[in-house]
Design an enzyme around this catalytic site. Structure first.
Site, PDB file in Angstrom:
ATOM      1  N   LYS A   1       4.966  30.557   1.112  1.00 21.50           N
ATOM      2  CA  LYS A   1       4.060  30.147   0.311  1.00 21.50           C
ATOM      3  C   LYS A   1       2.490  30.318   0.638  1.00 21.50           C
ATOM      4  O   LYS A   1       1.491  30.765  -0.086  1.00 21.50           O
ATOM      5  CB  LYS A   1       4.300  28.628  -0.435  1.00 21.50           C
ATOM      6  CG  LYS A   1       5.489  28.690  -0.901  1.00 21.50           C
ATOM      7  CD  LYS A   1       5.803  27.269  -1.417  1.00 21.50           C
ATOM      8  CE  LYS A   1       4.829  27.124  -2.688  1.00 21.50           C
ATOM      9  NZ  LYS A   1       5.188  28.138  -3.820  1.00 21.50           N
TER      10      LYS A   1
ATOM     11  N   SER B   1      12.543   5.114 -14.850  1.00 22.89           N
ATOM     12  CA  SER B   1      11.516   6.158 -15.438  1.00 22.89           C
ATOM     13  C   SER B   1      11.452   7.387 -14.826  1.00 22.89           C
ATOM     14  O   SER B   1      11.283   8.631 -15.712  1.00 22.89           O
ATOM     15  CB  SER B   1      10.076   5.503 -15.269  1.00 22.89           C
ATOM     16  OG  SER B   1       9.160   6.236 -15.277  1.00 22.89           O
ATOM     17  N   SER B   2      11.532   7.435 -13.454  1.00 29.23           N
ATOM     18  CA  SER B   2      11.445   8.852 -13.031  1.00 29.23           C
ATOM     19  C   SER B   2      12.845   9.863 -13.427  1.00 29.23           C
ATOM     20  O   SER B   2      12.693  10.966 -13.792  1.00 29.23           O
ATOM     21  CB  SER B   2      11.504   8.996 -11.334  1.00 29.23           C
ATOM     22  OG  SER B   2      10.228   8.343 -11.000  1.00 29.23           O
TER      23      SER B   2
ATOM     24  N   HIS C   1      16.497  13.516  10.363  1.00 31.20           N
ATOM     25  CA  HIS C   1      15.346  13.876  11.383  1.00 31.20           C
ATOM     26  C   HIS C   1      14.481  12.765  11.421  1.00 31.20           C
ATOM     27  O   HIS C   1      13.388  12.638  12.452  1.00 31.20           O
ATOM     28  CB  HIS C   1      14.569  15.344  11.340  1.00 31.20           C
ATOM     29  CG  HIS C   1      13.636  15.261  10.132  1.00 31.20           C
ATOM     30  ND1 HIS C   1      13.006  16.423   9.459  1.00 31.20           N
ATOM     31  CD2 HIS C   1      12.753  14.192   9.802  1.00 31.20           C
ATOM     32  CE1 HIS C   1      12.217  16.179   8.734  1.00 31.20           C
ATOM     33  NE2 HIS C   1      11.876  14.845   8.826  1.00 31.20           N
ATOM     34  N   HIS C   2      14.583  11.565  10.536  1.00 30.50           N
ATOM     35  CA  HIS C   2      13.847  10.621  10.677  1.00 30.50           C
ATOM     36  C   HIS C   2      14.368   9.443  11.525  1.00 30.50           C
ATOM     37  O   HIS C   2      14.144   8.393  11.567  1.00 30.50           O
ATOM     38  CB  HIS C   2      13.535   9.794   9.189  1.00 30.50           C
ATOM     39  CG  HIS C   2      12.938  10.640   8.267  1.00 30.50           C
ATOM     40  ND1 HIS C   2      11.246  10.690   8.119  1.00 30.50           N
ATOM     41  CD2 HIS C   2      13.030  11.752   7.579  1.00 30.50           C
ATOM     42  CE1 HIS C   2      10.920  11.728   7.416  1.00 30.50           C
ATOM     43  NE2 HIS C   2      12.058  12.093   6.709  1.00 30.50           N
TER      44      HIS C   2
ATOM     45  N   TYR D   1       9.012  16.184  -0.881  1.00 28.84           N
ATOM     46  CA  TYR D   1       8.979  17.384  -1.652  1.00 28.84           C
ATOM     47  C   TYR D   1       8.742  17.058  -3.117  1.00 28.84           C
ATOM     48  O   TYR D   1       7.987  17.821  -3.867  1.00 28.84           O
ATOM     49  CB  TYR D   1      10.205  18.325  -1.685  1.00 28.84           C
ATOM     50  CG  TYR D   1      10.204  18.622   0.226  1.00 28.84           C
ATOM     51  CD1 TYR D   1       9.241  19.337   0.518  1.00 28.84           C
ATOM     52  CD2 TYR D   1      11.296  18.145   0.921  1.00 28.84           C
ATOM     53  CE1 TYR D   1       9.457  19.707   2.028  1.00 28.84           C
ATOM     54  CE2 TYR D   1      11.247  18.380   1.980  1.00 28.84           C
ATOM     55  CZ  TYR D   1      10.259  19.152   2.915  1.00 28.84           C
ATOM     56  OH  TYR D   1      10.583  19.557   3.961  1.00 28.84           O
TER      57      TYR D   1
ATOM     58  N   THR E   1       8.147  27.545   3.457  1.00 28.89           N
ATOM     59  CA  THR E   1       6.686  27.046   3.354  1.00 28.89           C
ATOM     60  C   THR E   1       5.605  28.105   3.866  1.00 28.89           C
ATOM     61  O   THR E   1       4.408  28.230   3.247  1.00 28.89           O
ATOM     62  CB  THR E   1       6.495  25.929   4.245  1.00 28.89           C
ATOM     63  OG1 THR E   1       7.541  24.956   3.885  1.00 28.89           O
ATOM     64  CG2 THR E   1       5.053  25.142   4.196  1.00 28.89           C
TER      65      THR E   1
ATOM     66  N   HIS F   1      13.412  11.775   2.459  1.00 25.60           N
ATOM     67  CA  HIS F   1      12.817  13.021   2.634  1.00 25.60           C
ATOM     68  C   HIS F   1      12.574  14.042   1.408  1.00 25.60           C
ATOM     69  O   HIS F   1      11.577  14.566   1.379  1.00 25.60           O
ATOM     70  CB  HIS F   1      13.656  13.929   3.604  1.00 25.60           C
ATOM     71  CG  HIS F   1      12.887  14.986   4.593  1.00 25.60           C
ATOM     72  ND1 HIS F   1      11.965  14.747   5.305  1.00 25.60           N
ATOM     73  CD2 HIS F   1      12.697  16.311   4.010  1.00 25.60           C
ATOM     74  CE1 HIS F   1      11.403  15.798   5.625  1.00 25.60           C
ATOM     75  NE2 HIS F   1      11.761  16.687   4.909  1.00 25.60           N
TER      76      HIS F   1
ATOM     77  N   ASP G   1       5.919  20.000 -27.859  1.00 23.00           N
ATOM     78  CA  ASP G   1       5.989  18.656 -27.206  1.00 23.00           C
ATOM     79  C   ASP G   1       7.270  18.787 -26.418  1.00 23.00           C
ATOM     80  O   ASP G   1       7.840  19.847 -26.018  1.00 23.00           O
ATOM     81  CB  ASP G   1       6.325  17.605 -28.383  1.00 23.00           C
ATOM     82  CG  ASP G   1       5.929  16.414 -27.801  1.00 23.00           C
ATOM     83  OD1 ASP G   1       6.096  15.926 -26.606  1.00 23.00           O
ATOM     84  OD2 ASP G   1       5.264  15.280 -28.643  1.00 23.00           O
TER      85      ASP G   1
ATOM     86  N   HIS H   1       0.782  -1.314   0.135  1.00 25.96           N
ATOM     87  CA  HIS H   1       0.120  -0.132  -0.112  1.00 25.96           C
ATOM     88  C   HIS H   1       0.733   1.202   0.098  1.00 25.96           C
ATOM     89  O   HIS H   1       0.791   2.231  -0.954  1.00 25.96           O
ATOM     90  CB  HIS H   1      -1.025   0.020   1.255  1.00 25.96           C
ATOM     91  CG  HIS H   1      -1.510   1.313   1.643  1.00 25.96           C
ATOM     92  ND1 HIS H   1      -2.347   1.896   0.703  1.00 25.96           N
ATOM     93  CD2 HIS H   1      -1.142   2.267   2.411  1.00 25.96           C
ATOM     94  CE1 HIS H   1      -2.960   3.256   1.321  1.00 25.96           C
ATOM     95  NE2 HIS H   1      -2.116   3.196   2.549  1.00 25.96           N
TER      96      HIS H   1
ATOM     97  N   ARG I   1       2.569   2.002  15.261  1.00 29.17           N
ATOM     98  CA  ARG I   1       2.356   1.883  14.037  1.00 29.17           C
ATOM     99  C   ARG I   1       2.596   0.609  13.522  1.00 29.17           C
ATOM    100  O   ARG I   1       3.375  -0.156  14.001  1.00 29.17           O
ATOM    101  CB  ARG I   1       2.853   2.892  13.097  1.00 29.17           C
ATOM    102  CG  ARG I   1       4.431   2.966  13.062  1.00 29.17           C
ATOM    103  CD  ARG I   1       5.038   3.943  12.496  1.00 29.17           C
ATOM    104  NE  ARG I   1       4.792   4.128  11.016  1.00 29.17           N
ATOM    105  CZ  ARG I   1       5.600   4.739  10.203  1.00 29.17           C
ATOM    106  NH1 ARG I   1       6.728   5.387  10.532  1.00 29.17           N
ATOM    107  NH2 ARG I   1       5.346   4.984   9.029  1.00 29.17           N
TER     108      ARG I   1
ATOM    109  N   TRP J   1       7.296   0.273   3.677  1.00 34.99           N
ATOM    110  CA  TRP J   1       7.574   0.866   2.500  1.00 34.99           C
ATOM    111  C   TRP J   1       9.324   1.344   2.703  1.00 34.99           C
ATOM    112  O   TRP J   1       9.908   1.566   1.623  1.00 34.99           O
ATOM    113  CB  TRP J   1       6.912   1.896   1.999  1.00 34.99           C
ATOM    114  CG  TRP J   1       7.194   3.278   2.631  1.00 34.99           C
ATOM    115  CD1 TRP J   1       6.719   3.768   3.753  1.00 34.99           C
ATOM    116  CD2 TRP J   1       7.654   4.498   2.131  1.00 34.99           C
ATOM    117  NE1 TRP J   1       7.067   4.805   4.177  1.00 34.99           N
ATOM    118  CE2 TRP J   1       7.735   5.660   3.006  1.00 34.99           C
ATOM    119  CE3 TRP J   1       8.381   4.549   0.858  1.00 34.99           C
ATOM    120  CZ2 TRP J   1       8.300   6.955   3.003  1.00 34.99           C
ATOM    121  CZ3 TRP J   1       8.893   5.979   0.569  1.00 34.99           C
ATOM    122  CH2 TRP J   1       8.978   6.983   1.675  1.00 34.99           C
TER     123      TRP J   1
ATOM    124  N   SER K   1      -1.226  27.154  -6.578  1.00 35.00           N
ATOM    125  CA  SER K   1      -0.953  28.569  -7.141  1.00 35.00           C
ATOM    126  C   SER K   1      -1.943  29.004  -8.501  1.00 35.00           C
ATOM    127  O   SER K   1      -2.509  29.935  -8.254  1.00 35.00           O
ATOM    128  CB  SER K   1       0.454  28.647  -7.261  1.00 35.00           C
ATOM    129  OG  SER K   1       1.053  28.426  -6.181  1.00 35.00           O
TER     130      SER K   1
ATOM    131  N   GLU L   1      11.745  12.934  -1.189  1.00 38.60           N
ATOM    132  CA  GLU L   1      10.826  12.281  -1.770  1.00 38.60           C
ATOM    133  C   GLU L   1       9.324  13.210  -1.433  1.00 38.60           C
ATOM    134  O   GLU L   1       8.412  13.155  -2.418  1.00 38.60           O
ATOM    135  CB  GLU L   1      10.716  10.928  -1.508  1.00 38.60           C
ATOM    136  CG  GLU L   1       9.400  10.221  -2.147  1.00 38.60           C
ATOM    137  CD  GLU L   1       9.307  10.079  -3.468  1.00 38.60           C
ATOM    138  OE1 GLU L   1      10.380  10.410  -4.403  1.00 38.60           O
ATOM    139  OE2 GLU L   1       8.164   9.759  -4.157  1.00 38.60           O
TER     140      GLU L   1
END
Length: 546
Positions: A337, A175-176, A308-309, A263, A334, A259, A109, A80, A456, A145, A274, A261
């Protein structure tokens, strides 16, 4: 001088129509069709990932439930999380990026159309490999994950499902990376004549910064995955303590990717919001230069906070202080924004269309998710909340309340441009309130579960957590109803004849001056019949123009 662009011819134009249409889509290099295929792919995977979320919430509806075996619960939980990030959020954002970035900068294109198609098609075997891992002997990957070592090592998880998980992410990562190269080159080299960088729409800027994040972060994940694979299959010892390896090395490498990821899946959402807020406030975005700088600053600082993780892994006191401080610093751009969004709608002539409702809901839910992040960025607080449901609630507020809500706003906003048809505003309002209420309920309650001490990634829990878990499950049901209603509306609308919409069906481009609303709905092959000119994207207030 404006240039007229001819319509393309294909070898199969005279084939029977159903076959010609099928071959056209399977072999296309048109960025718009590739963008739509990305969106369809993410929609299919969202149904799979969403069903898995339903299985998780059904298991947790009551304590000591026997609906899922513990091993299967862990596999579903792992897939998941992996699917929703790598096969739903990233492809969906890439879909809107593929469709819109070339149009917004006046290009016909992407810079490398064939590479663009190849990037998409890599996701098909990648997704199939991930789903097929559920059916091999021993089951799928089951370490979450994040797949921390040594839990994901062959010693504790010998199933080939883990190897398939690794190969699948390798393909998705490739791919990315290829897609990111394409976005960067397209943005730098394919802009319409006269369009300066600081005239690009914010969605383009958001995707440009995101692409640079992908180019740095994904190769680190690929390296870590390769090391894990060679540990499992070739007998190397990168993460084996008994052989001199270090399992914490996996966490450092994973979170150096993980991390940013966050963003990668939220910056394009900032761009979407926006556009929507400015459009339906009938104003230009407030503080455009500050918004661009804030997007870039978030991208840069995002690389300085990975540890920080890992506050509970025994980092030094200096490391705790530094990574706490850097994590707090992200709140500054942040906040810029959020301030700009509020200033944009302040005093505007607001139209509460469905995309506007989602955009306003995004601000509320994203702020709630960000507040949870401030708690977790404090090392002393994180020691108490780490590995509890507080973290799950925080992450889902950012992901579902941020990225998914932004994707829903984008769907309603650009659906008329892509298909020549409007989705129902009446049903859209129902979709908004069901999804907003579901997200608010589920993930707010998860915060309280975490504070009360529910860990968790467990398939059962103590009886005193029953009521709160049932509220979380009720929130899931609301989100499910919203998803089903949206699917019904999309299919029903697509079966209707096209509405012969004008280029600017929302009536917003007099102020916004973006090229997506300057071409037909849907756009023709190569997007524009004539090369766009500066007067089509350069805004001048009426008093100055006069």
């Amino acid at each position: 001088m404006a240039q007229y662009i001819e319509q393309p011819l294909t070898l199969y134009s005279r084939w029977p129509k159903p076959l010609a249409v099928l071959v056209d889509w399977l072999t296309t290099t048109d960025h718009k069709k590739i963008g739509i295929m990305y969106l369809l792919y993410s929609l299919l995977m969202a149904i799979v990932g969403g069903a898995m979320a339903g299985m998780i919430r059904s298991q947790l509806a009551v304590p000591d439930n026997t609906l899922l075996r513990p091993e299967l619960y862990n596999e579903i939980l792992t897939l998941h999380g992996t699917i929703m990030i790598f096969f739903v959020a990233m492809p969906a954002l890439a879909g809107f990026g593929n469709y819109l970035v070339p149009i917004l900068i006046g290009a016909r294109d992407m810079a490398f159309p064939r590479l663009n198609a190849f990037s998409f098609w890599l996701l098909v075997p990648s997704g199939l490999l991930m789903l097929a891992s559920l059916f091999v002997e021993g089951g799928a990957a089951a370490a979450g994950w994040t797949s921390y070592t040594p839990l994901a090592s062959k010693q504790y998880m010998a199933t080939p499902g883990v190897d398939m998980w690794i190969f699948s992410l390798h393909l998705a990562g490739l791919s990315s990376i290829l897609g990111a190269v394409n976005f960067i080159v397209t943005t730098l080299n394919m802009r319409a004549p006269g369009m300066r960088l600081m005239e690009m729409p914010l969605f383009v800027w958001a995707w440009f910064v995101t692409a640079t994040l992908i180019l740095v972060a994904i190769p680190v994940l690929s390296g870590a995955l390769t090391m894990l694979l060679t540990d499992r299959l070739l007998g190397t010892n990168f993460f084996k303590i008994s052989e001199g390896g270090d399992p914490l090395l996996w966490q450092h490498l994973f979170w150096f990717f993980g991390h940013p990821e966050v963003y990668i899946v939220i910056l394009p959402s900032f761009g979407i919001i926006s556009h929507v807020l400015a459009a339906f406030a009938h104003k230009r975005i407030f503080g455009y230069p500050g918004m661009v700088i804030a997007i870039a600053a978030i991208g840069i600082v995002g690389y300085l906070v990975w540890a920080h993780h890992m506050f509970t892994t025994g980092l030094s006191t200096l490391s705790l202080i530094l990574f706490s401080a850097f994590s707090m610093v992200i709140a500054i751009p942040t906040g810029v924004k959020v301030w700009s969004w509020l200033a944009t709608i302040w005093g505007g002539t607001i139209r509460f269309t469905t995309p506007m409702k989602f955009a306003l809901g995004f601000i509320a839910l994203f702020i709630l998710g960000g507040m949870g992040g401030i708690f977790l960025a404090n090392a002393a607080v994180d020691f108490s909340l780490h590995d509890t449901y507080f973290v799950v609630g925080h992450f889902h507020y950012v992901f579902a309340g941020g990225t998914v809500v932004a994707l829903l706003a984008a769907t309603y906003f650009w659906f008329p441009k892509m298909t020549g048809r409007f989705l129902s505003e009446k049903l859209g309002t129902w979709v908004f309130w069901l999804f907003f209420s579901g997200v608010l309920l589920s993930f707010l309650v998860m915060h309280f579960l975490g504070i009360l001490g529910m860990p968790r990634r467990v398939y059962t829990y103590r009886p005193e957590f029953t009521s709160l878990n049932q509220l979380v499950t009720a929130g899931y049901v609301l989100q499910l109803l919203a998803g089903l209603l949206l699917l019904f509306d999309i299919f029903r609308t697509l079966l209707k004849p096209k509405q012969d919409l004008p280029p600017d069906p929302w009536g917003i481009n007099e102020v916004q001056k973006t090229l997506d609303w300057a071409t037909s709905s849907p756009p023709p092959p190569y997007n524009f019949e004539r090369t766009p000119t500066p007067d089509q994207w350069r805004y001048e207030p009426k008093e100055q123009a006069a």
